[in-house]
Write a protein that holds these residues in place. Structure first.
Motif, PDB file in Angstrom:
ATOM      1  N   MET A 154       0.849  -1.151   0.000  1.00 31.11           N
ATOM      2  CA  MET A 154       0.000   0.000   0.000  1.00 31.11           C
ATOM      3  C   MET A 154       0.906   1.228   0.000  1.00 31.11           C
ATOM      4  O   MET A 154       1.796   1.341   0.820  1.00 31.11           O
ATOM      5  CB  MET A 154      -0.873  -0.043   1.258  1.00 31.11           C
ATOM      6  CG  MET A 154      -2.096   0.780   1.175  1.00 31.11           C
ATOM      7  SD  MET A 154      -3.170   0.586   2.627  1.00 31.11           S
ATOM      8  CE  MET A 154      -3.860  -1.026   2.357  1.00 31.11           C
ATOM      9  N   VAL A 155       0.658   2.104  -0.960  1.00 33.83           N
ATOM     10  CA  VAL A 155       1.443   3.330  -1.084  1.00 33.83           C
ATOM     11  C   VAL A 155       0.506   4.517  -0.900  1.00 33.83           C
ATOM     12  O   VAL A 155      -0.545   4.588  -1.534  1.00 33.83           O
ATOM     13  CB  VAL A 155       2.111   3.425  -2.478  1.00 33.83           C
ATOM     14  CG1 VAL A 155       2.823   4.743  -2.638  1.00 33.83           C
ATOM     15  CG2 VAL A 155       3.043   2.257  -2.711  1.00 33.83           C
ATOM     16  N   PHE A 156       0.886   5.428  -0.038  1.00 35.00           N
ATOM     17  CA  PHE A 156       0.118   6.654   0.168  1.00 35.00           C
ATOM     18  C   PHE A 156       0.808   7.773  -0.594  1.00 35.00           C
ATOM     19  O   PHE A 156       2.017   7.921  -0.515  1.00 35.00           O
ATOM     20  CB  PHE A 156       0.060   7.010   1.658  1.00 35.00           C
ATOM     21  CG  PHE A 156      -0.695   6.011   2.462  1.00 35.00           C
ATOM     22  CD1 PHE A 156      -2.056   6.146   2.662  1.00 35.00           C
ATOM     23  CD2 PHE A 156      -0.056   4.924   3.007  1.00 35.00           C
ATOM     24  CE1 PHE A 156      -2.758   5.211   3.400  1.00 35.00           C
ATOM     25  CE2 PHE A 156      -0.736   3.984   3.741  1.00 35.00           C
ATOM     26  CZ  PHE A 156      -2.102   4.132   3.947  1.00 35.00           C
ATOM     27  N   SER A 157       0.017   8.542  -1.342  1.00 35.43           N
ATOM     28  CA  SER A 157       0.598   9.607  -2.151  1.00 35.43           C
ATOM     29  C   SER A 157      -0.183  10.899  -1.972  1.00 35.43           C
ATOM     30  O   SER A 157      -1.411  10.890  -1.886  1.00 35.43           O
ATOM     31  CB  SER A 157       0.578   9.203  -3.626  1.00 35.43           C
ATOM     32  OG  SER A 157       1.032  10.267  -4.427  1.00 35.43           O
ATOM     33  N   ASP A 158       0.559  11.990  -1.955  1.00 30.53           N
ATOM     34  CA  ASP A 158      -0.076  13.305  -1.890  1.00 30.53           C
ATOM     35  C   ASP A 158       0.076  14.055  -3.212  1.00 30.53           C
ATOM     36  O   ASP A 158      -0.083  15.255  -3.270  1.00 30.53           O
ATOM     37  CB  ASP A 158       0.487  14.130  -0.735  1.00 30.53           C
ATOM     38  CG  ASP A 158       1.967  14.453  -0.907  1.00 30.53           C
ATOM     39  OD1 ASP A 158       2.604  13.901  -1.815  1.00 30.53           O
ATOM     40  OD2 ASP A 158       2.478  15.276  -0.133  1.00 30.53           O
ATOM     41  N   GLY A 159       0.409  13.320  -4.269  1.00 32.27           N
ATOM     42  CA  GLY A 159       0.517  13.950  -5.581  1.00 32.27           C
ATOM     43  C   GLY A 159       1.545  13.281  -6.462  1.00 32.27           C
ATOM     44  O   GLY A 159       1.916  12.133  -6.248  1.00 32.27           O
ATOM     45  N   TYR A 160       1.994  13.989  -7.452  1.00 30.03           N
ATOM     46  CA  TYR A 160       2.959  13.466  -8.404  1.00 30.03           C
ATOM     47  C   TYR A 160       4.355  13.428  -7.791  1.00 30.03           C
ATOM     48  O   TYR A 160       4.681  14.256  -6.933  1.00 30.03           O
ATOM     49  CB  TYR A 160       2.972  14.322  -9.672  1.00 30.03           C
ATOM     50  CG  TYR A 160       1.720  14.150 -10.482  1.00 30.03           C
ATOM     51  CD1 TYR A 160       1.603  13.110 -11.387  1.00 30.03           C
ATOM     52  CD2 TYR A 160       0.632  15.008 -10.322  1.00 30.03           C
ATOM     53  CE1 TYR A 160       0.443  12.925 -12.122  1.00 30.03           C
ATOM     54  CE2 TYR A 160      -0.533  14.825 -11.047  1.00 30.03           C
ATOM     55  CZ  TYR A 160      -0.622  13.787 -11.944  1.00 30.03           C
ATOM     56  OH  TYR A 160      -1.773  13.590 -12.653  1.00 30.03           O
ATOM     57  N   PRO A 161       5.198  12.479  -8.243  1.00 27.94           N
ATOM     58  CA  PRO A 161       6.558  12.423  -7.702  1.00 27.94           C
ATOM     59  C   PRO A 161       7.323  13.700  -8.053  1.00 27.94           C
ATOM     60  O   PRO A 161       7.181  14.232  -9.149  1.00 27.94           O
ATOM     61  CB  PRO A 161       7.174  11.202  -8.375  1.00 27.94           C
ATOM     62  CG  PRO A 161       6.340  10.927  -9.571  1.00 27.94           C
ATOM     63  CD  PRO A 161       4.984  11.485  -9.288  1.00 27.94           C
ATOM     64  N   SER A 162       8.129  14.159  -7.097  1.00 26.86           N
ATOM     65  CA  SER A 162       8.910  15.371  -7.367  1.00 26.86           C
ATOM     66  C   SER A 162      10.106  15.445  -6.437  1.00 26.86           C
ATOM     67  O   SER A 162      10.102  14.881  -5.351  1.00 26.86           O
ATOM     68  CB  SER A 162       8.054  16.628  -7.191  1.00 26.86           C
ATOM     69  OG  SER A 162       7.681  16.772  -5.844  1.00 26.86           O
ATOM     70  N   THR A 163      11.117  16.114  -6.915  1.00 25.44           N
ATOM     71  CA  THR A 163      12.274  16.484  -6.108  1.00 25.44           C
ATOM     72  C   THR A 163      12.677  17.879  -6.563  1.00 25.44           C
ATOM     73  O   THR A 163      12.259  18.348  -7.622  1.00 25.44           O
ATOM     74  CB  THR A 163      13.477  15.527  -6.313  1.00 25.44           C
ATOM     75  OG1 THR A 163      13.897  15.582  -7.672  1.00 25.44           O
ATOM     76  CG2 THR A 163      13.124  14.098  -5.932  1.00 25.44           C
ATOM     77  N   SER A 164      13.488  18.511  -5.806  1.00 24.63           N
ATOM     78  CA  SER A 164      13.866  19.880  -6.159  1.00 24.63           C
ATOM     79  C   SER A 164      14.751  19.935  -7.398  1.00 24.63           C
ATOM     80  O   SER A 164      14.804  20.945  -8.078  1.00 24.63           O
ATOM     81  CB  SER A 164      14.570  20.558  -4.990  1.00 24.63           C
ATOM     82  OG  SER A 164      15.750  19.843  -4.655  1.00 24.63           O
ATOM     83  N   ASP A 165      15.452  18.839  -7.703  1.00 20.97           N
ATOM     84  CA  ASP A 165      16.368  18.875  -8.839  1.00 20.97           C
ATOM     85  C   ASP A 165      16.050  17.847  -9.924  1.00 20.97           C
ATOM     86  O   ASP A 165      16.817  17.684 -10.857  1.00 20.97           O
ATOM     87  CB  ASP A 165      17.806  18.678  -8.362  1.00 20.97           C
ATOM     88  CG  ASP A 165      17.991  17.337  -7.655  1.00 20.97           C
ATOM     89  OD1 ASP A 165      16.986  16.660  -7.376  1.00 20.97           O
ATOM     90  OD2 ASP A 165      19.141  16.981  -7.377  1.00 20.97           O
ATOM     91  N   GLY A 166      14.917  17.149  -9.814  1.00 22.50           N
ATOM     92  CA  GLY A 166      14.591  16.108 -10.783  1.00 22.50           C
ATOM     93  C   GLY A 166      13.633  16.568 -11.858  1.00 22.50           C
ATOM     94  O   GLY A 166      12.781  17.421 -11.623  1.00 22.50           O
ATOM     95  N   ASP A 167      13.775  15.994 -13.031  1.00 23.17           N
ATOM     96  CA  ASP A 167      12.881  16.265 -14.146  1.00 23.17           C
ATOM     97  C   ASP A 167      11.566  15.531 -13.884  1.00 23.17           C
ATOM     98  O   ASP A 167      11.558  14.306 -13.752  1.00 23.17           O
ATOM     99  CB  ASP A 167      13.528  15.773 -15.442  1.00 23.17           C
ATOM    100  CG  ASP A 167      12.668  15.970 -16.664  1.00 23.17           C
ATOM    101  OD1 ASP A 167      11.465  16.292 -16.539  1.00 23.17           O
ATOM    102  OD2 ASP A 167      13.193  15.787 -17.777  1.00 23.17           O
ATOM    103  N   PRO A 168      10.445  16.237 -13.812  1.00 20.85           N
ATOM    104  CA  PRO A 168       9.169  15.590 -13.502  1.00 20.85           C
ATOM    105  C   PRO A 168       8.821  14.433 -14.446  1.00 20.85           C
ATOM    106  O   PRO A 168       8.300  13.414 -14.003  1.00 20.85           O
ATOM    107  CB  PRO A 168       8.148  16.719 -13.633  1.00 20.85           C
ATOM    108  CG  PRO A 168       8.930  17.960 -13.425  1.00 20.85           C
ATOM    109  CD  PRO A 168      10.310  17.677 -13.966  1.00 20.85           C
ATOM    110  N   GLN A 169       9.124  14.574 -15.721  1.00 16.89           N
ATOM    111  CA  GLN A 169       8.813  13.500 -16.668  1.00 16.89           C
ATOM    112  C   GLN A 169       9.631  12.248 -16.386  1.00 16.89           C
ATOM    113  O   GLN A 169       9.140  11.132 -16.477  1.00 16.89           O
ATOM    114  CB  GLN A 169       9.035  13.977 -18.116  1.00 16.89           C
ATOM    115  CG  GLN A 169       8.092  15.083 -18.535  1.00 16.89           C
ATOM    116  CD  GLN A 169       6.623  14.682 -18.438  1.00 16.89           C
ATOM    117  OE1 GLN A 169       6.253  13.516 -18.478  1.00 16.89           O
ATOM    118  NE2 GLN A 169       5.772  15.672 -18.274  1.00 16.89           N
TER     119      GLN A 169
END
Length: 77
Positions: free
Chosen positions: A1-16
């Motif tokens: 079970m994975v809980f998510s609050d939105g799309y994956p993101s990091t401060s330096d990563g390309d969202p795609q």
């Protein structure tokens, strides 16, 4: 079970790249026969990544939703 609050993101990563990587990892986990469900907490982003997903639109629904999903997963074996 994975809980998510939105799309994956990091401060330096390309969202795609991050989204592509998450899709590949979810697929790899599924290929190993591991049941995985994404629980979206106040977001429907899980629909884009997890074949089995549930969206919780009110925080008060989170506990009952988690137990319902868990019960369903355990009883369908």
């Amino acid at each position: 079970m994975v809980f998510s609050d939105g799309y994956p993101s990091t401060s330096d990563g390309d969202p795609q790249v991050l989204r592509h990587d998450l899709r590949e990892r979810v697929a790899a986990i599924g290929q190993r026969g591991i049941e995985l469900v994404g629980i979206g907490v106040l977001t429907d982003a899980v629909e884009d990544f997890y074949p089995r997903n549930v969206v919780v639109s009110r925080l008060a629904e989170l506990p009952s939703t988690v137990f319902s999903v868990l019960g369903s997963m355990l009883l369908t074996r």
